[in-house]
Motif scaffolding. Structure first.
Motif, short mmCIF file in Angstrom:
data_model
loop_
_atom_site.label_atom_id
_atom_site.label_comp_id
_atom_site.label_asym_id
_atom_site.label_seq_id
_atom_site.Cartn_x
_atom_site.Cartn_y
_atom_site.Cartn_z
N MET A 325 0.60 -0.87 -0.16
CA MET A 325 0.08 -0.27 -0.07
C MET A 325 0.63 1.14 -0.38
N SER A 326 1.87 1.03 0.39
CA SER A 326 3.30 1.91 0.86
C SER A 326 3.25 3.44 -0.71
N CYS A 327 3.90 1.39 -1.56
CA CYS A 327 4.46 1.74 -3.17
C CYS A 327 2.79 1.83 -3.72
N GLU A 328 1.75 2.14 -3.14
CA GLU A 328 0.74 2.32 -4.97
C GLU A 328 0.35 1.11 -4.80
N ARG A 329 0.94 0.03 -4.86
CA ARG A 329 0.25 -1.28 -5.45
C ARG A 329 -0.92 -2.04 -5.77
N PRO A 330 -1.85 -1.84 -6.24
CA PRO A 330 -3.39 -2.90 -5.13
C PRO A 330 -2.95 -3.81 -5.28
N ILE A 331 -3.76 -4.89 -4.54
CA ILE A 331 -4.06 -6.07 -4.10
C ILE A 331 -4.86 -7.08 -4.19
N LYS A 344 -11.61 -4.10 1.87
CA LYS A 344 -12.28 -3.35 1.76
C LYS A 344 -12.25 -2.48 1.82
N LYS A 345 -12.36 -1.53 3.08
CA LYS A 345 -11.96 -0.44 4.12
C LYS A 345 -11.42 0.78 3.03
N SER A 346 -10.41 -0.20 2.34
CA SER A 346 -8.70 0.93 1.42
C SER A 346 -9.76 1.14 -0.33
N LYS A 347 -10.62 0.03 -0.36
CA LYS A 347 -10.87 -0.26 -1.55
C LYS A 347 -9.58 0.05 -2.61
N CYS A 348 -8.72 -0.52 -2.21
CA CYS A 348 -7.27 -0.72 -2.43
C CYS A 348 -7.38 -2.14 -4.01
N GLU A 369 -9.47 -5.74 -14.66
CA GLU A 369 -10.48 -5.06 -15.14
C GLU A 369 -10.47 -3.89 -13.67
N LYS A 370 -10.63 -3.54 -12.93
CA LYS A 370 -10.75 -2.71 -11.61
C LYS A 370 -9.53 -2.25 -11.44
N ASP A 371 -8.73 -2.44 -11.93
CA ASP A 371 -7.34 -1.64 -11.97
C ASP A 371 -7.59 -0.70 -12.81
N GLU A 372 -8.24 -0.41 -13.53
CA GLU A 372 -8.68 0.18 -15.39
C GLU A 372 -8.97 0.95 -15.19
N LYS A 373 -10.27 0.84 -14.25
CA LYS A 373 -10.75 2.12 -13.75
C LYS A 373 -10.69 2.74 -12.60
N GLU A 374 -10.35 2.19 -11.67
CA GLU A 374 -10.55 2.66 -10.03
C GLU A 374 -9.03 3.36 -9.61
N LEU A 376 -6.94 2.50 -7.17
CA LEU A 376 -6.72 1.33 -6.22
C LEU A 376 -5.09 1.30 -5.58
N GLY A 377 -4.82 1.61 -6.06
CA GLY A 377 -2.79 1.89 -5.29
C GLY A 377 -3.40 3.15 -4.35
N GLU A 378 -3.53 4.78 -5.53
CA GLU A 378 -3.71 5.36 -4.77
C GLU A 378 -5.21 5.68 -3.25
N ASN A 379 -5.83 4.94 -3.66
CA ASN A 379 -6.38 4.59 -2.39
C ASN A 379 -5.84 3.72 -1.06
N GLY A 380 -5.34 2.91 -1.25
CA GLY A 380 -4.29 2.13 -0.29
C GLY A 380 -3.22 2.60 -0.40
N TYR A 381 -2.44 3.96 -0.59
CA TYR A 381 -2.02 3.98 0.04
C TYR A 381 -2.74 5.90 0.97
N ASN A 382 -3.35 6.48 0.22
CA ASN A 382 -4.24 7.25 0.93
C ASN A 382 -4.90 6.92 2.59
N TYR A 383 -5.00 5.28 2.56
CA TYR A 383 -5.69 5.18 3.55
C TYR A 383 -4.79 4.89 4.27
N VAL A 384 -3.59 4.05 3.75
CA VAL A 384 -2.43 3.75 4.95
C VAL A 384 -2.01 4.90 5.99
N LYS A 385 -2.22 6.10 5.08
CA LYS A 385 -0.97 7.22 5.62
C LYS A 385 -1.61 7.76 6.54
N LYS A 386 -3.14 7.57 6.64
CA LYS A 386 -4.23 8.30 7.27
C LYS A 386 -4.21 7.10 8.90
#
Length: 404
Positions: A325-331, A344-348, A369-374, A376-386
């Motif tokens: 998540m800190s490297c902005e990689r979807p999981i 689920k909570k972080s939408k990553c 498919e989801k990664d092309e539309k959302e 996800l990596g940025e979502n994860g980074y923002n969630y763990v940063k907070k």
């Protein structure tokens, strides 16, 4: 304060693996405390002894002023469960003897597993009048029972009684997830006010997305136009990496490549299985240092979090998830419970059913498919940063240590 930490898996500087206690030591040192660490002479990610471990006790300085004592133990650690048990037992009795020769430490922290590392903490409290914190990274002996590692009822009964005694005798209990706390309280309600939660977290100073490293590593392994799924960590029985081998056998998308970074008891078996099926879509990478792991995660497009299907593992937060998540990689997550809730909570990312190879393959396609539309990596980074910044969590942990 004089603080003693007893941790069988403490890393040398730049070792590969979970560095939670190393980060705690750095914060304690920066607060002006006098720190000593006792650890085993075995590098847990490779199962091999450190080259400088020659005597029963081997002293060296780390982080300029921290005393690290490595205890020489059996080299059978990574060969079998019985070998590991022998090594754990050696570490416990040698460490217990060693602390009795010390002058009083103000606070002693013992971190489990191994479960029996509580013994030197108990002795420090009883004979040296130290305050003692018992940290629980995994719920032993529950994990050993549910994975089938220990089946003997007498041994299990003794181990559960020992666990209970450590909780009650210690001055404080620290756990890594809210689920651990709920589990312990459900069995021992009187401990509710004694248990503190300090989770694993993201280390933004050491693990972050590196574009230059991404290009370099992808070129090195000929990964142009590939969708790379990375796993970092131990290759042991509990890690369930056979699931990734099975997925690699069956998946139809030729662009998907799996990169497994690390070492462990099952690694050679995994390599042999990949060779048997002539799998071209899987790479085995030796352990890399803590400072280099970000390069490999950055080179990947997705991170894999996986363990064997087991109820006990539904209570954990694997540290690798925070690295991804800190490297902005979807999981791609293959663990139910706490980890699935985090994803689920972080939408990553997405969560697949552990042990269900077809579902894992379908979730890989969903993730692509989801990664092309959302984002996800940025979502994860923002969630763990907070919510999971290691600096904040470790400083809170040190506040607790200073107050005990």
């Amino acid at each position: 304060m004089k603080i003693l930490i007893i941790h069988a898996y403490f890393l040398d500087e730049n070792d590969f693996g979970g560095s939670r206690m190393n980060e705690l030591v750095k914060v304690l040192k920066n607060r002006g405390h006098d720190i000593t660490v006792i650890s085993s002479g075995i590098n847990y990610s490779t199962g091999k002894s450190y080259s400088y471990v020659k005597k029963m006790f081997n002293n060296r300085k780390i982080y300029d002023s921290v005393d690290l004592i490595r205890v020489k133990i059996s080299d059978s650690y990574n060969k079998s469960f019985l070998g590991r048990l022998k090594a754990y037992t050696e570490f416990t009795y040698k460490t217990t003897g060693k602390i009795l020769s010390f002058k009083k430490q103000d606070v002693v922290i013992t971190t489990s597993p191994p479960l029996f590392v509580g013994t030197p903490g108990l002795y420090a409290k009883r004979f040296k009048k130290s305050k003692w914190i018992f940290e629980v990274r995994d719920l032993w002996p529950e994990f050993a029972e549910t994975t089938g590692v220990i089946k003997n009822k007498k041994i299990l009964k003794y181990s559960y009684n020992y666990e209970r005694k450590m909780y009650y005798k210690s001055d404080g209990v620290v756990v890594l997830t809210p689920a651990f706390k709920r589990d312990i309280i459900s069995r021992y309600p009187k401990l509710e006010n004694k248990i503190k939660v300090f989770t694993n977290a993201a280390d933004f100073d050491s693990v972050y997305f590196d574009k230059e490293a991404r290009e370099r590593i992808r070129k090195k392994y000929n990964l142009k136009n590939k969708k790379v799924f990375i796993y970092t960590g131990a290759h042991g029985l509990a890690n369930g990496l056979w699931q990734i081998i099975e997925v690699a056998k069956r998946i139809q998308d030729k662009k998907v490549v799996f990169m497994l970074v690390g070492d462990g008891m099952k690694k050679q078996e995994l390599i042999d299985e990949a060779k048997r099926y002539d799998l071209k879509n899987i790479l085995f990478i030796p352990p890399v240092s803590k400072k280099d792991i970000k390069d490999y995660i950055s080179a990947a497009d997705y991170g894999i979090s996986v363990l064997i299907p087991n109820k006990s593992f539904e209570k954990i937060y694997p540290n690798k998830v925070f690295d991804y998540m800190s490297c902005e990689r979807p999981i791609l997550n293959i663990i139910k419970g706490q980890t699935a809730e985090l994803i689920k909570k972080s939408k990553c990312g997405v969560t697949a059913e552990p042990g269900d190879i077809e579902d894992i393959i379908n979730k890989i396609y969903d993730l692509l498919e989801k990664d092309e539309k959302e984002n996800l990596g940025e979502n994860g980074y923002n969630y763990v940063k907070k919510n999971f910044d290691r600096k904040i969590i470790m400083n809170n942990y040190v506040d607790y240590i200073e107050s005990i």
